[in-house]
Structure formats: C-alpha cells, structure tokens
Design a protein around this motif. Structure first.
Motif, short mmCIF file in Angstrom:
data_model
loop_
_atom_site.label_atom_id
_atom_site.label_comp_id
_atom_site.label_asym_id
_atom_site.label_seq_id
_atom_site.Cartn_x
_atom_site.Cartn_y
_atom_site.Cartn_z
N TYR A 249 -3.48 14.66 -1.51
CA TYR A 249 -4.04 13.32 -1.63
C TYR A 249 -5.54 13.30 -1.37
O TYR A 249 -6.27 12.54 -2.00
CB TYR A 249 -3.36 12.35 -0.67
CG TYR A 249 -1.97 11.91 -1.06
CD1 TYR A 249 -1.38 12.32 -2.26
CD2 TYR A 249 -1.23 11.08 -0.24
CE1 TYR A 249 -0.10 11.92 -2.60
CE2 TYR A 249 0.05 10.67 -0.59
CZ TYR A 249 0.61 11.09 -1.77
OH TYR A 249 1.86 10.69 -2.11
N LEU A 250 -6.01 14.13 -0.43
CA LEU A 250 -7.44 14.15 -0.13
C LEU A 250 -8.24 14.88 -1.20
O LEU A 250 -9.43 14.63 -1.37
CB LEU A 250 -7.70 14.79 1.24
CG LEU A 250 -7.30 13.94 2.43
CD1 LEU A 250 -7.48 14.72 3.72
CD2 LEU A 250 -8.08 12.64 2.47
N GLY A 251 -7.60 15.79 -1.92
CA GLY A 251 -8.30 16.51 -2.98
C GLY A 251 -9.27 17.54 -2.42
O GLY A 251 -9.23 17.86 -1.23
N GLY B 284 3.05 6.18 12.56
CA GLY B 284 3.96 5.56 11.61
C GLY B 284 3.74 5.92 10.16
O GLY B 284 4.41 5.38 9.28
N LEU B 285 2.81 6.82 9.87
CA LEU B 285 2.56 7.24 8.49
C LEU B 285 3.04 8.68 8.34
O LEU B 285 2.30 9.63 8.56
CB LEU B 285 1.07 7.14 8.15
CG LEU B 285 0.64 7.56 6.74
CD1 LEU B 285 1.39 6.76 5.69
CD2 LEU B 285 -0.85 7.40 6.56
N GLU C 296 -6.39 7.25 1.07
CA GLU C 296 -7.70 7.02 0.43
C GLU C 296 -8.56 6.12 1.32
O GLU C 296 -9.76 6.34 1.45
CB GLU C 296 -7.52 6.41 -0.96
CG GLU C 296 -8.81 6.23 -1.70
CD GLU C 296 -9.61 7.52 -1.91
OE1 GLU C 296 -10.85 7.46 -1.85
OE2 GLU C 296 -9.00 8.59 -2.12
N GLN C 297 -7.96 5.12 1.93
CA GLN C 297 -8.70 4.24 2.83
C GLN C 297 -9.19 4.98 4.07
O GLN C 297 -10.22 4.62 4.64
CB GLN C 297 -7.84 3.05 3.26
CG GLN C 297 -7.55 2.10 2.12
CD GLN C 297 -6.53 1.03 2.52
OE1 GLN C 297 -6.25 0.82 3.69
NE2 GLN C 297 -5.98 0.35 1.53
N LEU C 298 -8.46 6.02 4.47
CA LEU C 298 -8.82 6.80 5.67
C LEU C 298 -9.56 8.08 5.33
O LEU C 298 -9.77 8.93 6.20
CB LEU C 298 -7.54 7.14 6.46
CG LEU C 298 -6.78 5.95 7.04
CD1 LEU C 298 -5.42 6.40 7.55
CD2 LEU C 298 -7.60 5.31 8.14
N ARG C 299 -9.96 8.25 4.07
CA ARG C 299 -10.55 9.51 3.61
C ARG C 299 -11.75 9.94 4.46
O ARG C 299 -11.84 11.09 4.88
CB ARG C 299 -10.97 9.40 2.14
CG ARG C 299 -11.54 10.70 1.59
CD ARG C 299 -11.74 10.62 0.09
NE ARG C 299 -12.38 11.74 -0.53
CZ ARG C 299 -12.09 13.02 -0.41
NH1 ARG C 299 -11.11 13.40 0.37
NH2 ARG C 299 -12.75 13.95 -1.04
N GLY C 300 -12.68 9.06 4.72
CA GLY C 300 -13.87 9.42 5.48
C GLY C 300 -13.55 9.99 6.85
O GLY C 300 -13.96 11.11 7.19
N PRO C 301 -12.80 9.26 7.68
CA PRO C 301 -12.46 9.78 9.00
C PRO C 301 -11.60 11.05 8.94
O PRO C 301 -11.74 11.94 9.79
CB PRO C 301 -11.69 8.64 9.66
CG PRO C 301 -12.07 7.42 8.92
CD PRO C 301 -12.43 7.85 7.53
N ASN D 156 0.84 -1.19 0.00
CA ASN D 156 0.00 0.00 0.00
C ASN D 156 0.88 1.24 0.00
O ASN D 156 1.78 1.36 0.82
CB ASN D 156 -0.90 0.03 1.24
CG ASN D 156 -2.10 -0.86 1.10
OD1 ASN D 156 -2.48 -1.25 0.00
ND2 ASN D 156 -2.71 -1.21 2.21
N SER D 157 0.61 2.14 -0.92
CA SER D 157 1.33 3.40 -0.94
C SER D 157 0.67 4.35 0.06
O SER D 157 -0.42 4.09 0.57
CB SER D 157 1.28 4.01 -2.34
OG SER D 157 -0.05 4.39 -2.65
#
Length: 81
Positions: free
Chosen positions: A66-68, A55-56, A27-32, A20-21
C-alpha cells in the motif's frame, strides 16, 4: 447480441458512500508511516503491529504494498539538510 444491448442500456448505478478502506487509511497515514520507516528505522512488521494495536489489522506485506516505493536515501538526505 442481446447481452451487449442490455449492458449498453443499463441505467446509472446509485452510488453509496463507502467506508474508508484500509488502503485509504494507510494513504492518509503515509507521511508519518514513511517517517517512522526511514527516520526512526521501524520495520513494516513493527508498524503493522502498532497499527493492529490501534484496530487496523494489516499484514506487513500488505502495508509495504500500500505504501509503494520508498526512497530511503533521498528522504534521509533531505532530512539531514
């Protein structure tokens, strides 16, 4: 032209699964993340710091990219109703 012929006759590349980049993870965490930005008024810098503690490592500007686009008014109106 020899180079064009060589490129045209290349066999299919072997695809290897990639990790995973950072973009994928964001993108996986976009909602929160959007909820924290809009509903709880966190800044991109604060969220980048929280992500870094987990760690990110990501720069606030990169996180924003990234979130746009985020329509803060539409989200707030939708959450008020």
């Amino acid at each position: 032209m020899a180079l064009a012929h060589e490129l045209a006759t290349l066999p299919p590349a072997r695809l290897t699964p990639r990790k995973n980049s950072k973009r994928d993870l964001i993108e996986q965490l976009r909602g929160p993340l959007v909820a924290a930005l809009v509903d709880r008024h966190y800044s991109f810098a604060a969220l980048a710091e929280i992500l870094g503690q987990r760690g990110l490592d990501i720069h606030p500007t990169t996180l924003r990219h990234y979130l746009g686009p985020i329509d803060r008014s539409a989200r707030r109106i939708a959450s008020d109703g």
